[in-house]
Scaffold this motif. Structure first.
Motif, PDB file in Angstrom:
ATOM      1  N   GLY A  48      40.607  31.297  51.503  1.00  0.00           N
ATOM      2  CA  GLY A  48      40.081  30.472  52.573  1.00  0.00           C
ATOM      3  C   GLY A  48      41.203  29.809  53.361  1.00  0.00           C
ATOM      4  N   GLY A  49      40.842  29.220  54.496  1.00  0.00           N
ATOM      5  CA  GLY A  49      41.834  28.536  55.306  1.00  0.00           C
ATOM      6  C   GLY A  49      41.262  28.191  56.665  1.00  0.00           C
ATOM      7  N   SER A  50      42.155  27.826  57.564  1.00  0.00           N
ATOM      8  CA  SER A  50      41.758  27.449  58.924  1.00  0.00           C
ATOM      9  C   SER A  50      42.274  28.478  59.913  1.00  0.00           C
ATOM     10  CB  SER A  50      42.330  26.073  59.268  1.00  0.00           C
ATOM     11  OG  SER A  50      41.810  25.078  58.413  1.00  0.00           O
ATOM     12  N   VAL A  51      41.395  28.941  60.762  1.00  0.00           N
ATOM     13  CA  VAL A  51      41.772  29.917  61.781  1.00  0.00           C
ATOM     14  C   VAL A  51      41.073  29.576  63.087  1.00  0.00           C
ATOM     15  CG1 VAL A  51      42.175  31.809  60.160  1.00  0.00           C
ATOM     16  CG2 VAL A  51      39.912  31.504  61.180  1.00  0.00           C
ATOM     17  N   GLN A  52      41.554  30.157  64.154  1.00  0.00           N
ATOM     18  CA  GLN A  52      40.899  29.988  65.441  1.00  0.00           C
ATOM     19  C   GLN A  52      39.805  31.042  65.607  1.00  0.00           C
ATOM     20  OE1 GLN A  52      44.033  30.013  68.421  1.00  0.00           O
ATOM     21  NE2 GLN A  52      44.086  27.773  68.384  1.00  0.00           N
ATOM     22  N   SER A  53      38.894  30.751  66.488  1.00  0.00           N
ATOM     23  CA  SER A  53      37.813  31.679  66.783  1.00  0.00           C
ATOM     24  C   SER A  53      38.390  33.044  67.164  1.00  0.00           C
ATOM     25  CB  SER A  53      36.974  31.124  67.944  1.00  0.00           C
ATOM     26  OG  SER A  53      35.900  31.970  68.232  1.00  0.00           O
ATOM     27  N   GLY A  54      37.793  34.081  66.590  1.00  0.00           N
ATOM     28  CA  GLY A  54      38.295  35.429  66.817  1.00  0.00           C
ATOM     29  C   GLY A  54      39.267  35.913  65.761  1.00  0.00           C
ATOM     30  N   GLY A  55      39.716  34.998  64.919  1.00  0.00           N
ATOM     31  CA  GLY A  55      40.676  35.356  63.880  1.00  0.00           C
ATOM     32  C   GLY A  55      40.027  36.001  62.672  1.00  0.00           C
ATOM     33  N   SER A  56      40.850  36.264  61.660  1.00  0.00           N
ATOM     34  CA  SER A  56      40.394  36.949  60.449  1.00  0.00           C
ATOM     35  C   SER A  56      40.866  36.217  59.210  1.00  0.00           C
ATOM     36  CB  SER A  56      40.944  38.383  60.409  1.00  0.00           C
ATOM     37  OG  SER A  56      40.476  39.146  61.494  1.00  0.00           O
ATOM     38  N   LEU A  57      40.079  36.350  58.167  1.00  0.00           N
ATOM     39  CA  LEU A  57      40.452  35.864  56.837  1.00  0.00           C
ATOM     40  C   LEU A  57      39.963  36.879  55.810  1.00  0.00           C
ATOM     41  CD1 LEU A  57      39.581  32.053  56.929  1.00  0.00           C
ATOM     42  CD2 LEU A  57      41.852  33.042  56.716  1.00  0.00           C
ATOM     43  N   ARG A  58      40.625  36.891  54.674  1.00  0.00           N
ATOM     44  CA  ARG A  58      40.248  37.796  53.589  1.00  0.00           C
ATOM     45  C   ARG A  58      40.058  36.969  52.330  1.00  0.00           C
ATOM     46  NH1 ARG A  58      43.634  40.788  50.011  1.00  0.00           N
ATOM     47  NH2 ARG A  58      42.675  42.710  49.221  1.00  0.00           N
ATOM     48  N   LEU A  59      38.834  36.932  51.866  1.00  0.00           N
ATOM     49  CA  LEU A  59      38.519  36.186  50.650  1.00  0.00           C
ATOM     50  C   LEU A  59      38.528  37.132  49.461  1.00  0.00           C
ATOM     51  CD1 LEU A  59      35.535  33.965  51.867  1.00  0.00           C
ATOM     52  CD2 LEU A  59      38.000  33.604  52.142  1.00  0.00           C
ATOM     53  N   VAL A  60      39.070  36.649  48.353  1.00  0.00           N
ATOM     54  CA  VAL A  60      39.140  37.453  47.140  1.00  0.00           C
ATOM     55  C   VAL A  60      38.490  36.700  45.989  1.00  0.00           C
ATOM     56  CG1 VAL A  60      40.654  38.602  45.492  1.00  0.00           C
ATOM     57  CG2 VAL A  60      41.255  38.564  47.912  1.00  0.00           C
ATOM     58  N   CYS A  61      37.703  37.413  45.208  1.00  0.00           N
ATOM     59  CA  CYS A  61      37.048  36.848  44.027  1.00  0.00           C
ATOM     60  C   CYS A  61      37.465  37.680  42.819  1.00  0.00           C
ATOM     61  CB  CYS A  61      35.538  36.886  44.210  1.00  0.00           C
ATOM     62  SG  CYS A  61      34.574  36.421  42.754  1.00  0.00           S
ATOM     63  N   VAL A  62      38.067  37.036  41.846  1.00  0.00           N
ATOM     64  CA  VAL A  62      38.495  37.715  40.630  1.00  0.00           C
ATOM     65  C   VAL A  62      37.630  37.249  39.470  1.00  0.00           C
ATOM     66  CG1 VAL A  62      40.394  38.165  39.059  1.00  0.00           C
ATOM     67  CG2 VAL A  62      40.856  37.864  41.497  1.00  0.00           C
ATOM     68  N   ALA A  63      37.052  38.202  38.758  1.00  0.00           N
ATOM     69  CA  ALA A  63      36.210  37.892  37.613  1.00  0.00           C
ATOM     70  C   ALA A  63      36.965  38.121  36.317  1.00  0.00           C
ATOM     71  CB  ALA A  63      34.955  38.752  37.627  1.00  0.00           C
ATOM     72  N   SER A  64      36.807  37.193  35.395  1.00  0.00           N
ATOM     73  CA  SER A  64      37.381  37.360  34.059  1.00  0.00           C
ATOM     74  C   SER A  64      36.274  37.126  33.032  1.00  0.00           C
ATOM     75  CB  SER A  64      38.528  36.371  33.834  1.00  0.00           C
ATOM     76  OG  SER A  64      38.069  35.035  33.984  1.00  0.00           O
ATOM     77  N   GLY A  65      36.439  37.741  31.872  1.00  0.00           N
ATOM     78  CA  GLY A  65      35.463  37.549  30.811  1.00  0.00           C
ATOM     79  C   GLY A  65      34.518  38.706  30.612  1.00  0.00           C
ATOM     80  N   TYR A  66      34.509  39.651  31.543  1.00  0.00           N
ATOM     81  CA  TYR A  66      33.669  40.821  31.340  1.00  0.00           C
ATOM     82  C   TYR A  66      34.350  41.762  30.336  1.00  0.00           C
ATOM     83  CZ  TYR A  66      30.400  39.928  35.170  1.00  0.00           C
ATOM     84  OH  TYR A  66      29.433  39.402  35.980  1.00  0.00           O
TER      85      TYR A  66
END
Length: 128
Positions: A9-27
């Motif tokens: 997550g973070g702050s971006v201007q309109s039209g920009g891009s972000l890449r969210l990552v979710c890592v699972a542990s315990g499976y």
């Protein structure tokens, strides 16, 4: 016990891009079914995107064509690529591990009472 950790997550201007990552542990097995949800204080939670173990995806209409969910089963990682961001995309984004057998609507009616796990969230802020 399954644990989810989100980042990106973070702050971006309109039209920009972000890449969210979710890592699972315990499976004890590779791959899991998951969804991304977002929430703004005072508003209802919104299901954004989901993906099952076979890679089948679903998107909310508000993000269709702009967001892409993908997974790496070997690493138990789920990614949400967000492009053409708008101010209305600003929210806390949470990753959820969903029981794959759940027959309901994963985005509109997630099984909150029996999720495998719910992440703490990562904040996205989009300025105009």
């Amino acid at each position: 016990q399954v644990h989810l950790s989100e980042s990106g997550g973070g702050s971006v201007q309109s039209g920009g891009s972000l890449r969210l990552v979710c890592v699972a542990s315990g499976y004890t097995h590779p791959g899991f079914c998951s969804g991304w949800y977002r929430q703004v204080a005072g508003k209802e939670r919104e299901g954004v995107a989901s993906i099952d173990k076979n890679g089948a995806t679903k998107y909310a209409g508000s993000v269709q064509g702009r967001f892409t969910i993908s997974q790496d089963n070997a690493k138990n990682t789920v990614t949400l690529q967000m492009n053409s961001l708008k101010p209305e995309d600003s929210a806390m984004y949470h990753c959820a591990a969903i029981p794959c057998y759940y027959a309901g609507d994963w985005l509109r009616d997630p099984p909150l009472n029996y999720l495998d796990a719910w992440g703490q969230g990562t904040l996205v802020s989009v300025s105009s």
